[in-house]
Design a protein around this motif. Structure first.
Motif, PDB file in Angstrom:
ATOM      1  N   GLU A  64       0.826  -1.214   0.000  1.00  0.00           N
ATOM      2  CA  GLU A  64       0.000   0.000   0.000  1.00  0.00           C
ATOM      3  C   GLU A  64       0.861   1.265   0.000  1.00  0.00           C
ATOM      4  O   GLU A  64       1.918   1.304   0.628  1.00  0.00           O
ATOM      5  N   LYS A  65       0.378   2.283  -0.683  1.00  0.00           N
ATOM      6  CA  LYS A  65       1.066   3.572  -0.728  1.00  0.00           C
ATOM      7  C   LYS A  65       0.734   4.363   0.539  1.00  0.00           C
ATOM      8  O   LYS A  65      -0.433   4.505   0.898  1.00  0.00           O
ATOM      9  N   PRO A  66       1.748   4.891   1.228  1.00  0.00           N
ATOM     10  CA  PRO A  66       1.492   5.659   2.456  1.00  0.00           C
ATOM     11  C   PRO A  66       0.495   6.795   2.215  1.00  0.00           C
ATOM     12  O   PRO A  66       0.515   7.461   1.179  1.00  0.00           O
ATOM     13  N   GLU A 125       3.101   4.434  11.851  1.00  0.00           N
ATOM     14  CA  GLU A 125       4.493   4.173  11.449  1.00  0.00           C
ATOM     15  C   GLU A 125       4.564   3.569  10.051  1.00  0.00           C
ATOM     16  O   GLU A 125       5.476   3.875   9.268  1.00  0.00           O
ATOM     17  N   LEU A 126       3.580   2.729   9.705  1.00  0.00           N
ATOM     18  CA  LEU A 126       3.574   2.056   8.404  1.00  0.00           C
ATOM     19  C   LEU A 126       2.951   2.908   7.293  1.00  0.00           C
ATOM     20  O   LEU A 126       2.885   2.470   6.148  1.00  0.00           O
ATOM     21  N   GLY A 127       2.476   4.109   7.640  1.00  0.00           N
ATOM     22  CA  GLY A 127       1.936   5.003   6.619  1.00  0.00           C
ATOM     23  C   GLY A 127       0.427   5.022   6.508  1.00  0.00           C
ATOM     24  O   GLY A 127      -0.116   5.593   5.555  1.00  0.00           O
ATOM     25  N   GLY A 128      -0.273   4.428   7.491  1.00  0.00           N
ATOM     26  CA  GLY A 128      -1.727   4.399   7.451  1.00  0.00           C
ATOM     27  C   GLY A 128      -2.348   5.406   8.393  1.00  0.00           C
ATOM     28  O   GLY A 128      -1.654   6.101   9.141  1.00  0.00           O
ATOM     29  N   LYS A 129      -3.656   5.496   8.357  1.00  0.00           N
ATOM     30  CA  LYS A 129      -4.400   6.381   9.242  1.00  0.00           C
ATOM     31  C   LYS A 129      -5.290   5.545  10.160  1.00  0.00           C
ATOM     32  O   LYS A 129      -5.787   4.486   9.764  1.00  0.00           O
ATOM     33  N   VAL A 198      -7.966  -1.325   5.043  1.00  0.00           N
ATOM     34  CA  VAL A 198      -7.215  -2.579   4.901  1.00  0.00           C
ATOM     35  C   VAL A 198      -7.431  -3.522   6.074  1.00  0.00           C
ATOM     36  O   VAL A 198      -7.135  -4.711   5.985  1.00  0.00           O
ATOM     37  N   MET A 199      -7.965  -2.992   7.198  1.00  0.00           N
ATOM     38  CA  MET A 199      -8.190  -3.840   8.365  1.00  0.00           C
ATOM     39  C   MET A 199      -9.243  -3.182   9.247  1.00  0.00           C
ATOM     40  O   MET A 199      -9.309  -1.958   9.340  1.00  0.00           O
ATOM     41  N   LEU A 200     -10.087  -4.011   9.873  1.00  0.00           N
ATOM     42  CA  LEU A 200     -11.103  -3.512  10.797  1.00  0.00           C
ATOM     43  C   LEU A 200     -11.012  -4.280  12.102  1.00  0.00           C
ATOM     44  O   LEU A 200     -10.788  -5.503  12.101  1.00  0.00           O
ATOM     45  N   GLY A 201     -11.207  -3.584  13.214  1.00  0.00           N
ATOM     46  CA  GLY A 201     -11.146  -4.225  14.518  1.00  0.00           C
ATOM     47  C   GLY A 201     -12.320  -3.823  15.389  1.00  0.00           C
ATOM     48  O   GLY A 201     -12.731  -2.662  15.395  1.00  0.00           O
ATOM     49  N   GLY A 202     -12.869  -4.788  16.121  1.00  0.00           N
ATOM     50  CA  GLY A 202     -13.989  -4.488  17.006  1.00  0.00           C
ATOM     51  C   GLY A 202     -14.364  -5.676  17.867  1.00  0.00           C
ATOM     52  O   GLY A 202     -13.807  -6.763  17.711  1.00  0.00           O
TER      53      GLY A 202
END
Length: 361
Positions: A64-66, A125-129, A198-202
């Protein structure tokens, strides 16, 4: 005769005008709250979940692009803990209500769950929000944002159930607008570009996918890959219809007396499931109330047994709220007269006169 020590202490307190201290009363916590509150196993489950999510995210981020992607996280019992609120309910012996929940949220004292803050830092750190989508509502907004900031969470946006998203309990509208870059409740002057989730948590499945359209079987291969679920035995969608097992004793057919004290079915009475398909019609419904949700603002809700999302609920307004609806109706077979309406895509009967509800057994 020598005076017992406890009597001596009480006499001394009386002489100097000090009330003797009595041992504090103790309330044994239910197993679900006790496990979350005191078990290392619970903390290990949560930490293990976020550590595994972090390892998986490192793999995903390589492609993925930051600045173009994000993770979407729930707040309560996902990255922050409200165990003290749950303990308070157990201590008072009361159920959840919107008023007590808002009061708790506005204290801003929720705590960090193990591994959650480190995971959020890794996303950045990996460029995501980091996007938090919570079903907390507008009255708790300022306190919640401050609570997260005080705990050190790196969040790029916190999206509440407010404004155009007030009815977005399943979170689908907010997720869709996030991906389009069309969020409607960001602060003035703020915006986000379209972001790939790219990922969901709950801690509930509706935090992760549209559970009204997709089943567990359809998404099960995604768990641990881009869907991250946290353990929560204290509350959730799974409680709505209760969990029952059949007894060996045969149940009498509808309309027969059965055990002593049972009331025969009324002429023309139908099941909650049948009533759910009669939008706009007046009906007489008989069924067992599996659960009751009480609110300080708005109507109490009674949910019938075993009907799922296609079933029927009762919205108990006005005079009906003067009683303790949970104690009066939960687990009881009832008969209700009313008109079936539609509310948020589900069948419902609005009840303003409690005389329309008969407790049968």
């Amino acid at each position: 005769m020598r005076m017992p020590r406890i009597m001596y202490a009480a006499l001394l307190c009386a002489l100097i005008g000090v009330a003797p201290m009595c041992p504090a009363a103790q309330v044994k916590l239910p197993n679900d709250i006790a496990w979350v509150s005191a078990s290392d196993s619970y903390k290990a489950c949560v930490l293990q979940t976020w550590m595994g999510a972090g390892m998986r995210l490192r793999e995903i981020a390589k492609a993925e692009k930051p600045g173009t992607w994000c993770v979407v996280l729930d707040a309560d019992e996902t990255i922050i803990s409200n165990i003290e609120f749950q303990k308070g309910l157990a201590l008072k012996g009361t159920g959840h209500s919107s008023g007590s929940w808002d009061e708790w949220c506005n204290k801003g004292t929720a705590t960090v769950l193990p591994g959650a803050k480190e995971y959020c830092a890794l996303v950045r750190e990996l460029g995501g929000k980091v996007i938090v989508i919570t079903n907390r509502e507008a009255p708790t907004k300022a306190a919640t944002v401050k609570n997260l900031a005080d705990l050190g969470f790196a969040c790029d946006a916190v999206l509440f159930r407010e404004g155009p998203y007030a009815k977005d309990r399943m979170k689908t509208a907010r997720r869709e607008d996030l991906q389009k870059g069309a969020l409607k409740t960001l602060a003035e002057g703020r915006s986000l570009p379209p972001l790939k989730i790219v990922m969901l948590g709950g801690d509930q499945v509706h935090d992760l996918y549209d559970s009204e359209k997709l089943s567990f079987e359809q998404v099960k291969d995604r768990f641990g890959r881009d869907l991250i679920i946290l353990p929560n035995p204290m509350y959730g969608d799974w409680m709505k219809n209760g969990v029952y097992v059949e007894t060996a004793e045969a149940q009498p057919p509808a309309g027969e007396t059965g055990k002593e004290g049972a009331v025969p079915a009324a002429p023309g009475a139908i099941t909650p499931k049948a009533a759910a398909g009669k939008i706009g019609e007046g009906v007489v419904v008989e069924g067992k109330v599996a659960s009751v949700r009480t609110r300080e603002r708005g109507p109490d809700s009674l949910y019938f047994e075993g009907e799922g999302k296609e079933g029927l609920s009762l919205a108990l307004f006005d005079a009906g709220k003067s009683d303790d609806a949970k104690a009066k109706y939960e687990g009881k077979k009832i008969r209700v007269h009313g008109k079936v309406t539609e509310y948020r895509g589900a069948a419902q009967i609005k009840v303003s006169d409690p005389a329309k509800i008969e407790v049968l057994e």
